[in-house]
Design a protein around this motif. Sequence first.
Motif, PDB file in Angstrom:
ATOM      1  N   SER A 240       0.832  -1.214   0.000  1.00 21.25           N
ATOM      2  CA  SER A 240       0.000   0.000   0.000  1.00 21.25           C
ATOM      3  C   SER A 240       0.862   1.257   0.000  1.00 21.25           C
ATOM      4  O   SER A 240       2.001   1.271   0.458  1.00 21.25           O
ATOM      5  N   HIS A 241       0.244   2.344  -0.486  1.00 23.78           N
ATOM      6  CA  HIS A 241       0.853   3.669  -0.410  1.00 23.78           C
ATOM      7  C   HIS A 241      -0.268   4.663  -0.170  1.00 23.78           C
ATOM      8  O   HIS A 241      -1.445   4.316  -0.191  1.00 23.78           O
ATOM      9  N   ALA A 242       0.083   5.892   0.017  1.00 23.95           N
ATOM     10  CA  ALA A 242      -0.895   6.865   0.513  1.00 23.95           C
ATOM     11  C   ALA A 242      -2.038   7.111  -0.436  1.00 23.95           C
ATOM     12  O   ALA A 242      -3.134   7.463  -0.022  1.00 23.95           O
ATOM     13  N   THR A 243      -1.828   6.964  -1.717  1.00 24.97           N
ATOM     14  CA  THR A 243      -2.860   7.344  -2.680  1.00 24.97           C
ATOM     15  C   THR A 243      -3.573   6.152  -3.294  1.00 24.97           C
ATOM     16  O   THR A 243      -4.236   6.283  -4.309  1.00 24.97           O
ATOM     17  N   ARG A 244      -3.419   4.983  -2.701  1.00 29.11           N
ATOM     18  CA  ARG A 244      -4.069   3.828  -3.325  1.00 29.11           C
ATOM     19  C   ARG A 244      -5.587   3.936  -3.168  1.00 29.11           C
ATOM     20  O   ARG A 244      -6.096   4.589  -2.256  1.00 29.11           O
ATOM     21  N   PHE A 245      -6.318   3.277  -4.051  1.00 28.59           N
ATOM     22  CA  PHE A 245      -7.771   3.256  -3.990  1.00 28.59           C
ATOM     23  C   PHE A 245      -8.219   2.317  -2.878  1.00 28.59           C
ATOM     24  O   PHE A 245      -7.675   1.221  -2.731  1.00 28.59           O
ATOM     25  N   PRO A 246      -9.232   2.674  -2.101  1.00 29.13           N
ATOM     26  CA  PRO A 246      -9.779   1.729  -1.133  1.00 29.13           C
ATOM     27  C   PRO A 246     -10.583   0.652  -1.859  1.00 29.13           C
ATOM     28  O   PRO A 246     -11.276   0.929  -2.828  1.00 29.13           O
ATOM     29  N   ASP A 282     -12.567  12.921  -3.784  1.00 30.01           N
ATOM     30  CA  ASP A 282     -12.055  14.207  -3.296  1.00 30.01           C
ATOM     31  C   ASP A 282     -11.137  14.051  -2.092  1.00 30.01           C
ATOM     32  O   ASP A 282     -10.290  14.924  -1.842  1.00 30.01           O
ATOM     33  N   THR A 283     -11.320  12.970  -1.343  1.00 28.15           N
ATOM     34  CA  THR A 283     -10.503  12.799  -0.132  1.00 28.15           C
ATOM     35  C   THR A 283      -9.217  12.023  -0.384  1.00 28.15           C
ATOM     36  O   THR A 283      -8.465  11.748   0.561  1.00 28.15           O
ATOM     37  N   ALA A 284      -8.950  11.631  -1.642  1.00 28.28           N
ATOM     38  CA  ALA A 284      -7.701  10.928  -1.949  1.00 28.28           C
ATOM     39  C   ALA A 284      -6.513  11.839  -1.664  1.00 28.28           C
ATOM     40  O   ALA A 284      -6.427  12.966  -2.175  1.00 28.28           O
ATOM     41  N   GLY A 285      -5.597  11.382  -0.837  1.00 31.52           N
ATOM     42  CA  GLY A 285      -4.433  12.175  -0.460  1.00 31.52           C
ATOM     43  C   GLY A 285      -4.701  13.165   0.639  1.00 31.52           C
ATOM     44  O   GLY A 285      -3.784  13.862   1.082  1.00 31.52           O
ATOM     45  N   VAL A 286      -5.966  13.303   1.089  1.00 34.11           N
ATOM     46  CA  VAL A 286      -6.317  14.240   2.162  1.00 34.11           C
ATOM     47  C   VAL A 286      -6.513  13.492   3.471  1.00 34.11           C
ATOM     48  O   VAL A 286      -5.949  13.850   4.505  1.00 34.11           O
ATOM     49  N   LYS A 288      -6.296  10.127   5.959  1.00 32.28           N
ATOM     50  CA  LYS A 288      -5.411   8.996   6.180  1.00 32.28           C
ATOM     51  C   LYS A 288      -6.032   7.744   5.558  1.00 32.28           C
ATOM     52  O   LYS A 288      -7.237   7.665   5.355  1.00 32.28           O
ATOM     53  N   GLU A 289      -5.161   6.789   5.306  1.00 30.14           N
ATOM     54  CA  GLU A 289      -5.653   5.574   4.667  1.00 30.14           C
ATOM     55  C   GLU A 289      -6.683   4.863   5.533  1.00 30.14           C
ATOM     56  O   GLU A 289      -7.675   4.335   5.039  1.00 30.14           O
ATOM     57  N   SER A 290      -6.477   4.837   6.837  1.00 31.30           N
ATOM     58  CA  SER A 290      -7.441   4.197   7.734  1.00 31.30           C
ATOM     59  C   SER A 290      -8.774   4.933   7.721  1.00 31.30           C
ATOM     60  O   SER A 290      -9.849   4.318   7.790  1.00 31.30           O
ATOM     61  N   GLN A 291      -8.721   6.271   7.597  1.00 31.14           N
ATOM     62  CA  GLN A 291      -9.959   7.051   7.535  1.00 31.14           C
ATOM     63  C   GLN A 291     -10.720   6.774   6.239  1.00 31.14           C
ATOM     64  O   GLN A 291     -11.951   6.632   6.232  1.00 31.14           O
ATOM     65  N   ARG A 292      -9.985   6.712   5.128  1.00 29.39           N
ATOM     66  CA  ARG A 292     -10.648   6.437   3.847  1.00 29.39           C
ATOM     67  C   ARG A 292     -11.225   5.016   3.826  1.00 29.39           C
ATOM     68  O   ARG A 292     -12.273   4.763   3.249  1.00 29.39           O
ATOM     69  N   GLU A 293     -10.504   4.101   4.461  1.00 24.54           N
ATOM     70  CA  GLU A 293     -11.007   2.730   4.542  1.00 24.54           C
ATOM     71  C   GLU A 293     -12.309   2.686   5.346  1.00 24.54           C
ATOM     72  O   GLU A 293     -13.270   2.020   4.967  1.00 24.54           O
TER      73      GLU A 293
END
Length: 668
Positions: A240-246, A282-286, A288-293
Motif C-alpha cells: 500500500s501507499h498513501a494514494t491507493r484506492f480503497p 475528493d478525499t484521496a491524499g487528504v 489517512k488511509e485508515s480514515q478512507r477505509e
Amino acid sequence: MRVSRSLTIKQMAMVSAVTMLFVFIFCVILLFHSVQQNRYNTASQLESIARSVRGPLSAAILKGDIPQAETILQGIQPAGIVSRADVVLPNQFQALRMSFIPERPVPMMIMRLFELPVQISLPVYSLERPANPQPLAYLVLQADSYRMHKFVMSWISTLVTTYLLLTLMLTVALTWCINRLIVHPLRRIARELNDLSPQDQVGHQLPLPRLHHDDEIGMLVRSYNINQQRLLRQHDELNSHATRFPVSELPNKAFLMAMLEQAVERQQTTALMVVACETLQDTAGVLKESQREMLLLTLVEKIKSVLAPRMSLTQVSGYDFVILAHGVKEPWHAITLGQQVLTVINERLPIQGIQLRPSASIGIAMYYGDLTAEQLYRRAFSAAFSARRKGKNQIQFFEPEQMEKAQQRLTQESDILTALDNNHFAIWLQPQMSLLTGRVESAEALLRVQQPDGSWELPDGLIDDIESCGLMVTVGHWVLEESCRLLSAWQERGIALPLSVNLSALQLMHPTMVSEVLELINRYRIKPDTLILEITESRRIDDPNEAVAILKPLRNAGIRIALDDFGMGYAGLRQLQHMKTLPVDVLKIDKTFVDGLPEDSSLVQAIIQMARSLNLTIIAEGIETDTQRDWLAEAGVEIGQGFLFARAVPSDQFEQRYLTDARHHEKA
C-alpha cells in the motif's frame, strides 16, 4: 496439463454400464411380451381350426366311424401350424391320434421358459344335445413347438442387435451431453488456471461459463473470483501507499458483467444504477488511509441497508459502485431507490474526529430486452457522468423520457400523500337497505377526495394510481382506521349498525394486515361483528388458499367477511370449488348482473341458489329501478344497495338521515 485418466473415459464407462442394464431389462420385457402375444395368436388359430372340424367329427364319433374321423383330422394338415391332433374320451382314454409334422428337437430351457408346446382342448358334443350335455370326447390340438422356437430365436437375434445399437447410441449421446455441460467447462477452467503466469495469479478472475450462471460450476467460479479478490486486497495492503484506492469485499466488474449477461440471456427487466461517490475521490491524499477505509466500508453498509435481497451491489473502481436492481421494472421504482441511496449517503458521518457529509451522483439505465450487457453498462455510466455535470447528489436516467415519466409518477405519489395529510380524503357512507322492510341494515364506507372546486368525488383511475404508486396499503389502512373510529363513536351512543369496509387484494396479502386489524378493534373497543371486511374480488387474488389462511383468524375474532363484486374475480363462477372453504358470511352480487334484471336472470338465480346452500347473507349492489328491487325481493335477496335507495353521503348527513333514533339500531 496431464491427466492419468480422462474424465470422459470414466463417465463413458459409468454411462455404458447403466445404459446396458436398463436397455437389457427393456429388451427382456419386450421379448416376453412378444412371445406371449404369439402364444395367444397361435392358441386362437388352433381354436378356430378345432371349431371348424368339431361338427363333422362329432357325427363320426357318434356313429363310431373311425376311418371317417381320421379323414376329418387329416384335413387339418394343410393348416401347417398343427403338429398333432388327439381325440381323447372323457375317461382320459386316447381314442385317436394324428401326427402331421415330425417332431424336431427344441431346447428344454426354451420349452420351460416359454411354456411350450402350445395346445388347446375343445369338447365334442352330440349333434342333438340334451339340456345338460356331456361331451362325447375332447379334441386336443398341439402347435408345432419348433415353429415357436424359430420365432423366439428370431426375436432374440433382433433384440440383441437393437440392444447393442441402443446402448451405443445412448452412451454416446449422454456422454456428449455430460461433456458439453460439465467436462468441457471444467477442462477450460483447468487449462486457463494451468496457463497462468505467476505475475497474473494474484487477483485473476475467471469468466463465468455460458449456461452455468446458476449451477454448481457457476458457484465454483464465483467463489474462486471472490477468494482472488481477497488475495488481491491482502496483496495491496502489503504494497500500500498513501494514494491507493480503497477496495471493499464487494464483487468486482467481472462478477457484475457475468450477472448482466445472465439477465440479458433471461430477458429479465431490470435497472442498472451507477453510484459515483465524489467524496471518495475528493478525499484521496487528504484523509489517512485508515480514515478512507472506514469511509468506504461505512458507505457500503449504508447502501446495502436500502437494497432488497434480490439486488446486487458491486464495486467497479475506487470511487464507483454499481447496483443491479432485479425486480425494478418501472423508472419511478428506480428513481425511488436512487433517492433512498442518496439519503443514506448524505447523512453526516464522523470519521475519527472529522465530520463529513458524503455526496454522490447516480446514473440509471433501464433494461427492457433490447441491449447487450456491455451497452447497458455503458449507458448507466453515461447517465452517471450527466448527473455529475448537473451538480452533486443528482439522479439522471440515460433516456430523458424515462426521467420525465419517473418524475410524473413521483409527483403523483406526492400529491396523494399530501392529500392524505391535509385531510382531503374522507369516507362517505351509502346505506344498505332491507328489501322487505325498507330499514337500514348496514352501511358501506366509500372513499372520496376533495376536488379543487371544493366538491367531493372519487376520480376515475384514482384507485389504480394509488395501487401503482405502492400506496394502496397506506390509504387502505387510513380508510380502515377512519371506519373503526366512526364505529366507536356510534357504539358509544348505543348504535350497533354494521359498517362494511373494502379490502383490496394488496391489503389482504400484506404480512401485517391481520395484526393491524385486530389492533384497531382493540384500540377503538368496537364490537367485532359490526365490522364487515369486503374482499374486493374483481382484483384477482392469485392464491385463494392463502386468502383463506389470512381470513380465518379475522373471522374467528368475530369480524364478518363479505365477498364483493361476486362473479368478477378469483372466487367467481369459474372457481366455485373454493367457495366451501372460504370463511365468508356475506355475498354481494355485482352490479353487472343486477343491471340485466329481470330479463337476464339466470346467473343471478344461480348465485342466489349457491349462497342459500352455503347459508350466506346476500346483498345486491347497484339497484336503480323498482323492477329490479321487486324481482330481487321475490327471489329471496335480503339486502339491497344502490341509487334507488340513496347515494353515498358524508357521515354527518348519514347520521342525521338514518340514525336519529339510535335505539332503533341496537342489537337485541
